[in-house]
Design an enzyme around this catalytic site. Structure first.
Site, PDB file in Angstrom:
ATOM      1  N   HIS A 188      12.308 -16.468 -11.787  1.00 50.06           N
ATOM      2  CA  HIS A 188      13.413 -16.669 -10.387  1.00 50.06           C
ATOM      3  C   HIS A 188      12.805 -18.256  -9.913  1.00 50.06           C
ATOM      4  O   HIS A 188      13.648 -18.806  -9.754  1.00 50.06           O
ATOM      5  CB  HIS A 188      12.886 -16.107  -9.252  1.00 50.06           C
ATOM      6  CG  HIS A 188      12.828 -15.274  -7.909  1.00 50.06           C
ATOM      7  ND1 HIS A 188      14.622 -15.250  -7.694  1.00 50.06           N
ATOM      8  CD2 HIS A 188      12.660 -16.919  -6.285  1.00 50.06           C
ATOM      9  CE1 HIS A 188      14.333 -15.569  -6.218  1.00 50.06           C
ATOM     10  NE2 HIS A 188      13.121 -16.754  -5.924  1.00 50.06           N
ATOM     11  N   ARG A 295      24.296 -12.149 -21.304  1.00 50.50           N
ATOM     12  CA  ARG A 295      23.617 -11.234 -22.106  1.00 50.50           C
ATOM     13  C   ARG A 295      22.867  -9.943 -21.191  1.00 50.50           C
ATOM     14  O   ARG A 295      22.668 -10.605 -20.061  1.00 50.50           O
ATOM     15  CB  ARG A 295      22.395 -12.452 -22.546  1.00 50.50           C
ATOM     16  CG  ARG A 295      22.751 -13.367 -23.687  1.00 50.50           C
ATOM     17  CD  ARG A 295      21.617 -13.760 -23.811  1.00 50.50           C
ATOM     18  NE  ARG A 295      21.618 -14.813 -24.134  1.00 50.50           N
ATOM     19  CZ  ARG A 295      21.719 -16.215 -24.024  1.00 50.50           C
ATOM     20  NH1 ARG A 295      21.672 -16.381 -22.510  1.00 50.50           N
ATOM     21  NH2 ARG A 295      22.299 -17.719 -24.251  1.00 50.50           N
ATOM     22  N   ARG A 331      28.887  -9.106 -23.128  1.00 50.83           N
ATOM     23  CA  ARG A 331      28.387  -8.811 -24.402  1.00 50.83           C
ATOM     24  C   ARG A 331      27.405  -7.321 -24.315  1.00 50.83           C
ATOM     25  O   ARG A 331      26.436  -7.272 -23.404  1.00 50.83           O
ATOM     26  CB  ARG A 331      27.371  -9.689 -24.873  1.00 50.83           C
ATOM     27  CG  ARG A 331      27.277  -9.542 -26.525  1.00 50.83           C
ATOM     28  CD  ARG A 331      26.304 -10.327 -27.331  1.00 50.83           C
ATOM     29  NE  ARG A 331      25.029 -10.525 -26.490  1.00 50.83           N
ATOM     30  CZ  ARG A 331      23.764 -11.682 -27.256  1.00 50.83           C
ATOM     31  NH1 ARG A 331      24.468 -12.415 -27.297  1.00 50.83           N
ATOM     32  NH2 ARG A 331      22.600 -11.886 -26.529  1.00 50.83           N
ATOM     33  N   GLU A 430      28.861 -13.835 -35.552  1.00 48.74           N
ATOM     34  CA  GLU A 430      27.829 -14.351 -35.831  1.00 48.74           C
ATOM     35  C   GLU A 430      26.896 -14.701 -37.714  1.00 48.74           C
ATOM     36  O   GLU A 430      26.026 -14.675 -37.778  1.00 48.74           O
ATOM     37  CB  GLU A 430      26.886 -14.031 -34.637  1.00 48.74           C
ATOM     38  CG  GLU A 430      26.698 -12.670 -34.414  1.00 48.74           C
ATOM     39  CD  GLU A 430      25.597 -12.018 -33.341  1.00 48.74           C
ATOM     40  OE1 GLU A 430      25.086 -12.508 -33.298  1.00 48.74           O
ATOM     41  OE2 GLU A 430      26.356 -11.089 -32.756  1.00 48.74           O
ATOM     42  N   ASN A 453      23.809 -19.774 -32.804  1.00 46.12           N
ATOM     43  CA  ASN A 453      22.433 -18.912 -32.779  1.00 46.12           C
ATOM     44  C   ASN A 453      22.115 -18.697 -34.449  1.00 46.12           C
ATOM     45  O   ASN A 453      21.671 -19.029 -35.263  1.00 46.12           O
ATOM     46  CB  ASN A 453      21.915 -19.133 -31.618  1.00 46.12           C
ATOM     47  CG  ASN A 453      21.379 -19.990 -30.780  1.00 46.12           C
ATOM     48  OD1 ASN A 453      22.437 -21.465 -30.829  1.00 46.12           O
ATOM     49  ND2 ASN A 453      20.966 -19.509 -29.370  1.00 46.12           N
ATOM     50  N   ASP A 454      23.168 -17.360 -34.247  1.00 47.54           N
ATOM     51  CA  ASP A 454      22.912 -16.417 -35.303  1.00 47.54           C
ATOM     52  C   ASP A 454      23.536 -17.383 -36.960  1.00 47.54           C
ATOM     53  O   ASP A 454      23.317 -16.408 -37.860  1.00 47.54           O
ATOM     54  CB  ASP A 454      22.956 -15.215 -35.031  1.00 47.54           C
ATOM     55  CG  ASP A 454      21.311 -14.106 -34.394  1.00 47.54           C
ATOM     56  OD1 ASP A 454      20.602 -14.760 -34.946  1.00 47.54           O
ATOM     57  OD2 ASP A 454      21.751 -13.459 -33.618  1.00 47.54           O
ATOM     58  N   ARG A 464      15.109 -18.282 -38.113  1.00 45.65           N
ATOM     59  CA  ARG A 464      15.185 -19.771 -36.541  1.00 45.65           C
ATOM     60  C   ARG A 464      13.861 -19.504 -36.011  1.00 45.65           C
ATOM     61  O   ARG A 464      13.377 -20.881 -34.761  1.00 45.65           O
ATOM     62  CB  ARG A 464      16.208 -19.284 -35.468  1.00 45.65           C
ATOM     63  CG  ARG A 464      15.968 -18.381 -35.198  1.00 45.65           C
ATOM     64  CD  ARG A 464      17.865 -18.574 -34.381  1.00 45.65           C
ATOM     65  NE  ARG A 464      18.099 -17.237 -33.857  1.00 45.65           N
ATOM     66  CZ  ARG A 464      18.246 -16.521 -32.070  1.00 45.65           C
ATOM     67  NH1 ARG A 464      17.996 -17.202 -30.899  1.00 45.65           N
ATOM     68  NH2 ARG A 464      19.306 -16.081 -32.382  1.00 45.65           N
ATOM     69  N   CYS A 501      29.546 -19.920 -27.999  1.00 46.25           N
ATOM     70  CA  CYS A 501      28.719 -19.202 -27.317  1.00 46.25           C
ATOM     71  C   CYS A 501      27.391 -19.540 -27.659  1.00 46.25           C
ATOM     72  O   CYS A 501      26.623 -19.261 -26.668  1.00 46.25           O
ATOM     73  CB  CYS A 501      28.457 -17.890 -26.503  1.00 46.25           C
ATOM     74  SG  CYS A 501      28.309 -16.818 -28.596  1.00 46.25           S
TER      75      CYS A 501
END
Lengths: 570, 89
Positions: A188, A295, A331, A430, A453-454, A464, A501
């Site tokens: 938060h 996500r 997603r 990906e 990223n993937d 990674r 993304c």
């Protein structure tokens, strides 16, 4: 001079006095009492003191922040004056319990009642009851609680963690930064700091212990460094840095309400990535054109059981409503790999990133998937929803996932529940297999979104999470650039749009190349949006296109990076 | 004594209208209750009223008993009408 390090979660530099928030110890024993009347008058006394205190705070809030802030405390006063609540506590005292326990039992009952309601407003009321109950408890125990609303000079807040009800009382004009002991990028305090655009460092572990109330503190939200009692030299250095970063921020400000368009008039969409409904604020504050990646894993994590349809529906509806018709790509569940759900009791795998995760799991455990699809479909009428499936490797997987979506849609239609007719259904690219046959996917999907990223980890076969092979995480590797080019061209030939993304979409070096390749949507974390918009505004797509052939013929990632730096960074 | 009202404010009996109503009746001596869909709560209890989640378009009954019951109900009517919360049925 003392230095502490933590996780930098919100950029910027701040220099101000430390204001340490200490959570009071409000623990008590649950005991039986014999003198009921004495216990009741203790309770009445606590109510009286809390009332006086709240009236005073409300006055201050009204003078300092105006009607809206003061209303919070008016609401607290009404709760305090609620005869049903007092009656319920008294009834528990009559059962022979001490006032502290009677108060806690009653407030917990109300908190639970409001927390389960299908309405964000009502859920917030639970926080109000908790605040009032804490105030009463402190008076019962004779412990003074800090009054944050009285802060009237610039401060850096130092706390174990920040709760929503606590931050509601902070006068944000005086708060220059946060330092907390616990938390991560999505806690938060981190989100709030990014929304407020002030620096924050979380997860310092020892800040509340090491930092002295009122001591001068420097926080560097880029490096994650906290410096207490700095020497004059260090202080001057940071003052200078602070001034510079403030000037840069002011410059970016002008892009907030501008369209995302290159110097030669080529339009793109610059969207944001979010992990929780409340992250939407940050995207809106930074002028995002939409949500390129929501996500949904957060709904499933840090809990004991699967979230039900209602809970998910509320979360999706909140995001869609807040986006007010702007494109919102959600997603579906991407669990597995580094993200595990203990309550699903999945088998331990040797290669989790190559294993049972994301769409593979969802197509197998269809009840989990169908619940999410139903919640999404029901929420679809509240905005511009686009559904995206993760980790698609084969066309059959995409077809099967889409068929389940259509099945659930049909069921809702039969039940008479409204569903949007214009939901786009797309997929993440990906996995290299999907990138290579993007032309086949583009015939069936409404859009493709490249998850870099993937894609990088799978294309270069480099975990990674493994630091020993981290040098292989190469976004500018010619193979990656060619794959991205293949995907974009395949989609455009079929009249579909392509987004990205992963981290690469907000990367200064990658942006000129992606612009020249005609990527349609760049999706990134909120704070990167304005930087990217400003960079694109200065670039000319036609000019970069001339360099494209040269870039595509380069042999290594280093060559690509050097070429872009030399020729395309302005 | 009782009166029936139809809620017309678009968000139903939400925070602001509830606050106004509860604040208005608190100073009266009479007992006052609100009935909605077979559930009855004390109208002086903000938490009780909010927990009902009264939606726009629904009908609720307010009944008062005590020395100033009539004045109380008049006040409720006034608050409901002058703030556009609803109408008397």
């Amino acid at each position: 001079m003392l230095e502490i390090n933590g996780i930098a979660v919100s950029n910027g530099i701040a220099v101000a006095k430390a204001y340490c928030l200490k959570e009071p110890d409000l623990s008590f024993e649950k005991v039986k009492v014999t003198d009921i009347d004495a216990e009741k008058s203790r309770l009445k006394e606590a109510f009286k003191k809390a009332k006086l205190e709240l009236e005073e705070i409300r006055e201050i809030a009204l003078r300092k922040f105006g009607e809206e802030k003061a209303a919070i405390f008016s609401a607290h006063l009404l709760i305090l004056g609620d005869p049903e609540i007092l009656g319920a506590i008294e009834a528990k005292i009559e059962d022979g319990w001490n006032a502290e326990f009677a108060l806690q039992e009653t407030s917990n009952m109300y908190i639970e009642m409001f927390e389960v309601m299908d309405n964000e407003y009502m859920q917030e009321r639970a926080a109000d009851i908790r605040d009032v109950s804490t105030r009463l408890l402190s008076h019962l125990l004779g412990i003074e609680i800090q009054d944050y609303s009285r802060i009237s000079t610039d401060v850096i807040i130092v706390a174990e963690d920040l709760t929503p009800s606590l931050t509601a009382q902070l006068d944000k004009t005086y708060v220059k930064g946060f330092i907390t002991d616990i938390g991560g990028r999505t806690s938060h305090s981190a989100i709030l700091a990014r929304t407020m655009e002030i620096p924050a460092i979380v997860g310092t572990k020892t800040a509340t212990r090491d930092i002295v109330q009122g001591a001068p503190v420097i926080i560097d939200g880029t490096s994650g460094k906290v410096i207490m009692n700095a020497t004059e030299e260090v202080l001057n250095e940071y003052m200078e840095k602070q001034k510079k970063s403030e000037e840069e921020r002011q410059l970016l400000e002008q892009y907030r309400f501008l369209e995302s368009v290159s110097a030669d008039g080529h339009h793109v969409e610059i969207a944001g990535n979010i992990g929780k409904p409340e992250d939407v604020e940050m995207i809106i504050e930074n002028g995002g054109d939409g949500i390129g990646l929501f996500r949904t894993e957060f709904l499933y994590m840090d809990r004991q059981e699967l979230p039900n349809e209602e809970e998910q529906f509320t979360a999706y509806k909140t995001v869609l409503e807040k986006m007010q018709g702007k494109p919102t790509v959600v997603r579906t569940l991407d669990i597995g790999g580094d993200k595990i759900l203990p309550y699903l009791k999945l088998d331990h795998e040797m290669n989790p990133f190559l294993g049972y995760r994301a769409i593979r799991l969802c197509l197998d455990k269809q009840d989990i998937f169908r619940t999410q699809l139903r919640a999404l479909l029901r929420a679809s009428i509240y905005g511009n929803l686009k559904v995206m499936f993760p980790m698609i490797a084969t066309v059959e997987e995409f077809r099967e996932a889409k068929a389940l979506l259509l099945e659930e849609k049909q069921k809702l239609v039969v039940e008479g529940i409204p569903v949007s007719e214009t939901i786009e259904v797309g997929m993440m690219v990906e996995i290299p297999s999907a990138a290579v046959i993007a032309d086949l996917f583009a015939q069936e999907a409404d859009f493709l979104s490249i998850g870099t990223n993937d894609l990088i980890q799978y294309t270069l076969a480099a975990d990674r999470m493994n630091e020993k092979v981290s040098y292989l995480y190469q976004p500018y590797h010619p193979a990656i650039i060619r794959l991205v080019k293949t995907v974009i061209e395949a989609a455009h030939q079929n009249g579909k749009w392509v987004g990205m993304c992963g981290e690469m979409a907000g990367d200064e070096i990658a942006i000129p190349i992606l612009l020249a390749l005609e990527l349609d949507e760049f999706s990134m974390s909120g704070p990167s949006i304005l930087n990217t918009r400003a960079q694109i505004a200065k670039l000319s797509k036609t000019e970069i296109a001339v360099h494209l052939e040269q870039i595509l013929s380069l042999t290594t990632a280093n060559e690509v990076e050097a070429y872009v730096k030399k020729n395309l960074l302005k | 004594m009782k009166k029936t009202y139809k809620i017309t404010s678009p968000d139903g009996l939400h925070a602001r209208p509830t606050t106004l109503l509860v604040t208005a009746v608190t100073s009266f001596e009479s007992e006052v209750s609100l009935t909605y869909k077979d559930k009855t709560v004390n109208l002086k209890s903000i938490m009780g009223v909010m927990a009902l989640g009264i939606a726009s378009g629904s009908v609720m009954e307010v009944s008062a008993e005590g020395p100033d019951a009539k004045e109380l109900l008049d006040k409720v009517t006034e608050v409901i009408i002058s703030n556009g919360i609803g109408v008397e049925c």
